[in-house]
Design a protein around this motif. Structure first.
Motif, PDB file in Angstrom:
ATOM      1  N   LYS A 453     -17.038  25.000  26.843  1.00 21.89           N
ATOM      2  CA  LYS A 453     -17.130  26.165  25.958  1.00 21.89           C
ATOM      3  C   LYS A 453     -15.989  27.150  26.242  1.00 21.89           C
ATOM      4  N   THR A 454     -15.671  27.324  27.523  1.00 22.62           N
ATOM      5  CA  THR A 454     -14.552  28.208  27.877  1.00 22.62           C
ATOM      6  C   THR A 454     -13.256  27.658  27.312  1.00 22.62           C
ATOM      7  N   TYR A 455     -13.066  26.355  27.433  1.00 23.54           N
ATOM      8  CA  TYR A 455     -11.853  25.727  26.898  1.00 23.54           C
ATOM      9  C   TYR A 455     -11.785  25.894  25.384  1.00 23.54           C
ATOM     10  N   HIS A 456     -12.915  25.703  24.739  1.00 23.76           N
ATOM     11  CA  HIS A 456     -12.953  25.834  23.282  1.00 23.76           C
ATOM     12  C   HIS A 456     -12.576  27.255  22.862  1.00 23.76           C
ATOM     13  N   GLU A 457     -13.063  28.244  23.596  1.00 22.99           N
ATOM     14  CA  GLU A 457     -12.762  29.636  23.290  1.00 22.99           C
ATOM     15  C   GLU A 457     -11.277  29.938  23.513  1.00 22.99           C
ATOM     16  N   LEU A 458     -10.732  29.410  24.615  1.00 23.63           N
ATOM     17  CA  LEU A 458      -9.328  29.663  24.933  1.00 23.63           C
ATOM     18  C   LEU A 458      -8.380  29.003  23.933  1.00 23.63           C
ATOM     19  N   ARG A 459      -8.824  27.903  23.318  1.00 23.18           N
ATOM     20  CA  ARG A 459      -7.937  27.151  22.424  1.00 23.18           C
ATOM     21  C   ARG A 459      -8.342  27.253  20.950  1.00 23.18           C
ATOM     22  N   LYS A 460      -9.219  28.198  20.646  1.00 24.56           N
ATOM     23  CA  LYS A 460      -9.702  28.280  19.260  1.00 24.56           C
ATOM     24  C   LYS A 460      -8.590  28.649  18.291  1.00 24.56           C
ATOM     25  N   HIS A 461      -7.542  29.342  18.823  1.00 26.01           N
ATOM     26  CA  HIS A 461      -6.424  29.678  17.940  1.00 26.01           C
ATOM     27  C   HIS A 461      -5.653  28.435  17.529  1.00 26.01           C
ATOM     28  N   LYS A 462      -5.907  27.333  18.211  1.00 28.23           N
ATOM     29  CA  LYS A 462      -5.289  26.058  17.844  1.00 28.23           C
ATOM     30  C   LYS A 462      -6.250  25.190  17.032  1.00 28.23           C
ATOM     31  N   ASN A 463      -7.395  25.810  16.636  1.00 26.16           N
ATOM     32  CA  ASN A 463      -8.393  25.113  15.812  1.00 26.16           C
ATOM     33  C   ASN A 463      -8.934  23.848  16.484  1.00 26.16           C
ATOM     34  N   ILE A 464      -9.142  23.931  17.814  1.00 25.14           N
ATOM     35  CA  ILE A 464      -9.709  22.804  18.542  1.00 25.14           C
ATOM     36  C   ILE A 464     -11.207  22.727  18.271  1.00 25.14           C
ATOM     37  N   PRO A 465     -11.706  21.625  17.712  1.00 26.46           N
ATOM     38  CA  PRO A 465     -13.148  21.517  17.447  1.00 26.46           C
ATOM     39  C   PRO A 465     -13.942  21.354  18.742  1.00 26.46           C
ATOM     40  N   GLU A 466     -15.253  21.629  18.669  1.00 24.63           N
ATOM     41  CA  GLU A 466     -16.092  21.541  19.860  1.00 24.63           C
ATOM     42  C   GLU A 466     -16.081  20.139  20.462  1.00 24.63           C
ATOM     43  N   GLU A 467     -16.139  19.122  19.611  1.00 22.69           N
ATOM     44  CA  GLU A 467     -16.188  17.748  20.119  1.00 22.69           C
ATOM     45  C   GLU A 467     -14.939  17.420  20.935  1.00 22.69           C
ATOM     46  N   MET A 468     -13.807  17.922  20.480  1.00 23.13           N
ATOM     47  CA  MET A 468     -12.570  17.680  21.218  1.00 23.13           C
ATOM     48  C   MET A 468     -12.589  18.419  22.555  1.00 23.13           C
ATOM     49  N   ALA A 469     -13.148  19.623  22.572  1.00 26.99           N
ATOM     50  CA  ALA A 469     -13.264  20.392  23.811  1.00 26.99           C
ATOM     51  C   ALA A 469     -14.184  19.674  24.800  1.00 26.99           C
ATOM     52  N   LYS A 470     -15.312  19.149  24.266  1.00 22.76           N
ATOM     53  CA  LYS A 470     -16.232  18.403  25.141  1.00 22.76           C
ATOM     54  C   LYS A 470     -15.549  17.174  25.741  1.00 22.76           C
TER      55      LYS A 470
END
Length: 697
Positions: A453-470
């Motif tokens: 979740k932290t990674y997803h938040e840090l990279r949300k400006h790159k439109n990283i989906p949750e599944e990719m973060a997981k």
């Protein structure tokens, strides 16, 4: 200031004990806490101890245990050498010495005896120890049984050999010199020994060159029949009583040891009578041979004498006994205060003590050996222990390095991977993973959800989906980097089984660079024979522009400073100063100007050729007014091709130890390994990562 003094000799029987005793007493008159250390001692039978150590500890009442006063026995040294582990031996000697250095104001270190099974390797071993301890060194030689020219040549060669190995001898002693030859000996030595080296001549002292009866008894394994309390008597010569008494008496001189078969009662009684007669000299004692105890009537007669000497019975025949006695070498031993006092008074009589102390005080050296640098790194890491995560938990090299790091209490370690897989691999390489090493499987970690979740938040400006973060946080490199980001680990080391990109990209994505830094770069610590150079960038930036090169130079200078190296920065090119031109030279010139403008406090030179940067003669010739030329400690290469090939060429051709690469410029330390790394490479990289993580970096 904590320091030491190293005393070693060129061969056996040099009279080194005179100097050791004299200097130890001198040191105790200057400071309150003095330690004593022998890196190498001879092998002794069970229960027997080294005479030098016993004497020093007891006579001077030093506050230390016997076990702390030596490093290894000679048989252990030979074993290390046969296994090709000399480097490990030196590392452990440095460690033992440094422990004493912390406890005492001064530590007196004494070299080996040139006696026993290690004679063939001892000179080189003493040179190596002197070099790696990097403390003032005193070299002892002897002219006993030598022509003067041979004695001088022997000492001259030894001094030059030490100098060739970057050990500058502070003082030399020529011992056991005939008193009439002392002035001439000094003149001869002054012609060959460097003028900055203190020279002292000590004559042959009869009382010190002779063994005691006790030493002879111990060598012969004899039985004391009479005179147990008189075994400290000095033996200046021996004489075999195999002729008629009237002829034998004429051969007696002062302090003669009489050797005779146990059934030669007339020789025994005649020698005893001569000892009390004012017409004959006093004898040191009597050795009766062949395992024959004198007859009862003779023993009864001896019992009734008012004055006797030591009488010793041995099993050997007379000739063999005489041979053994001729090989007995006098030693300084505990309890023989006459010899100890004579040694010290001899030293004080012939040595300018204050001049010698001044030599020690003024001692400075720039020599830093690979062993010294590694020891200092480990000591620095231990001083403020950090926690390092190693993502490649199943790699055999990582497992070996991790257990070694934990066993030595250098860092706390976490391994990433499936527990069962890690334990299987550990069993295969023969290491045991105990509770001191933590194992985390990213998929089963209690922090996994928080991490993705932290990674997803840090990279949300790159439109990283949750599944990719997981998915990303199941990867050990991403998981390990997130541990560092979250403060659950202080640093990460990876790359033994992954590419550089796999290690660095997660760090660039969310650990990011430090304020004021835009270029992540790398440097190596190149540990050459007598110094350490910092080399950058040899692993990350393929073709840096002038601004990036300037930043690499400044980062590398800061790295050097943090690891105890005075930064003198050379930006390398194929020309020095204004001697050449071209696109690449102009780039280095611009980078140098930028680096100087950003950090005017640093010593920076460029463009400069490699030889002009590191060779004092070439540097003085090409750039005579430079503060860096000829003495550069930080070498900045113009591109990755040059840097990577140069460091590898130096490493392979010279046998230098290359520690790194260490990444520079990140907010928190993440370091990359080569996939061809060794266990030692991993160990060293973890250590420098821990140091980077310390607050004072």
């Amino acid at each position: 200031m904590k320091t030491g003094i190293y005393i070693t000799n060129t061969e056996r029987s040099t009279g080194r004990s005179i100097v050791s005793l004299g200097i130890l007493k001198l040191l105790l008159s200057k400071v309150s806490k003095v330690g004593y250390f022998r890196p190498i001692i001879n092998d002794y039978p069970m229960g027997k101890r080294d005479n030098h150590i016993e004497t020093m500890l007891s006579y001077f009442n030093l506050d230390m245990e016997y076990k702390d006063a030596y490093g290894f026995t000679m048989s252990q040294v030979v074993k290390y050498k046969n296994l090709g582990q000399e480097a490990r031996l030196i590392d452990q000697i440095i460690g033992k010495y440094k422990e004493l250095e912390e406890r005492f104001d001064v530590v007196l270190v004494e070299g080996s005896d040139f006696d026993g099974k290690g004679v063939a390797i001892e000179f080189d071993l003493n040179v190596e120890i002197a070099k790696n301890l990097s403390i003032p060194t005193i070299l002892i030689s002897s002219s006993h049984d030598k022509e003067m020219k041979d004695a001088v040549a022997n000492l001259d060669l030894a001094v030059k050999t030490y100098a060739e190995n970057d050990v500058l001898i502070q003082a030399v002693f020529m011992n056991r010199v005939p008193e009439n030859d002392m002035d001439e000996m000094r003149k001869e030595l002054l012609q060959v020994i460097p003028k900055e080296t203190y020279i002292e001549i000590i004559p042959e002292v009869k009382g010190l060159g002779s063994p005691t009866v006790r030493e002879i008894v111990e060598e012969l394994d004899g039985v004391v029949l009479y005179g147990e309390k008189l075994l400290c008597r000095q033996v200046d010569r021996y004489s075999v009583g195999a002729m008629q008494l009237r002829n034998f008496l004429d051969r007696l001189t002062e302090n003669t040891l009489v050797i005779t078969p146990g059934d030669r009662s007339e020789i025994i009684l005649g020698a005893l009578q001569a000892n009390v007669s004012t017409n004959y000299p006093s004898i040191a004692g009597i050795i009766v041979t062949g395992g024959m105890r004198p007859e009862e009537q003779i023993l009864k007669l001896i019992d009734g004498l008012s004055s006797i000497v030591p009488i010793i019975m041995v099993e050997d025949a007379t000739f063999i006994t005489a041979q053994k006695i001729s090989n007995v070498k006098p030693q300084i031993r505990p309890g023989i205060t006459r010899k100890l006092d004579l040694s010290i008074s001899t030293f004080e009589k012939y040595v300018d003590a204050e001049h010698l102390i001044d030599k020690f005080r003024s001692f400075k050296t720039d020599v830093v050996t690979p062993h010294m640098f590694q020891y200092n790194l480990v000591a620095k890491a231990k001083a403020k222990k950090k926690h390092v995560v190693l993502p490649e938990g199943t790699d055999p090299r990582v497992l070996l390095a991790a257990t070694s790091l934990v066993d030595q209490n250098v860092v706390d370690v976490t391994l990433l991977g499936k527990r069962e897989d890690i334990l299987i691999q550990a069993s295969k390489v023969g290491v045991k993973i105990n509770g001191n090493i933590k194992i985390i499987d990213p998929a089963k970690s209690e922090n996994y959800e928080d991490y993705w979740k932290t990674y997803h938040e840090l990279r949300k400006h790159k439109n990283i989906p949750e599944e990719m973060a997981k998915e990303a946080l199941l990867d050990v490199s991403y998981f390990g980097t997130m541990m560092v980001y979250k403060g659950h680990a202080d640093g990460m080391v990876s790359g033994a089984a992954h590419t550089t990109a796999h290690t660095i990209i997660p760090a660039l994505q969310f650990i990011k660079t430090r304020p004021g830094v835009s270029t992540v770069s790398s440097c190596f610590f190149m540990c050459l024979d007598d110094h350490v150079s910092v080399m950058g960038d040899c692993a990350v930036n393929v073709s840096p522009n002038a601004d990036q090169l300037a930043e690499i130079a400044i980062s590398s200078a800061e790295s050097a400073k943090a690891f105890g190296i005075d930064p003198k920065v050379a930006l390398l090119s194929y020309s020095s100063g204004t001697s050449g031109s071209g696109v690449e030279v102009d780039k280095v010139k611009a980078a140098t100007e930028k680096a100087i403008s950003l950090r005017p406090d640093l010593k920076i030179e460029g463009p400069i050729q490699y030889d002009a940067a590191v060779d004092p003669k070439v540097g003085k010739s090409k750039m005579p007014n430079s503060e860096v030329a000829g003495q550069a400690t930080v070498l900045i290469f113009p591109d990755l091709n040059t840097g990577n090939n140069t460091y590898k060429a130096i490493q392979r051709e010279t046998g230098a130890l290359a520690i790194g690469p260490m990444l520079q410029g990140l907010n928190k330390p993440v370091n990359d390994l080569s996939r061809g790394c060794t266990v030692e490479d991993i160990f060293n990289t973890v250590v420098i990562t821990a140091i980077q993580a310390q607050e004072d970096f």
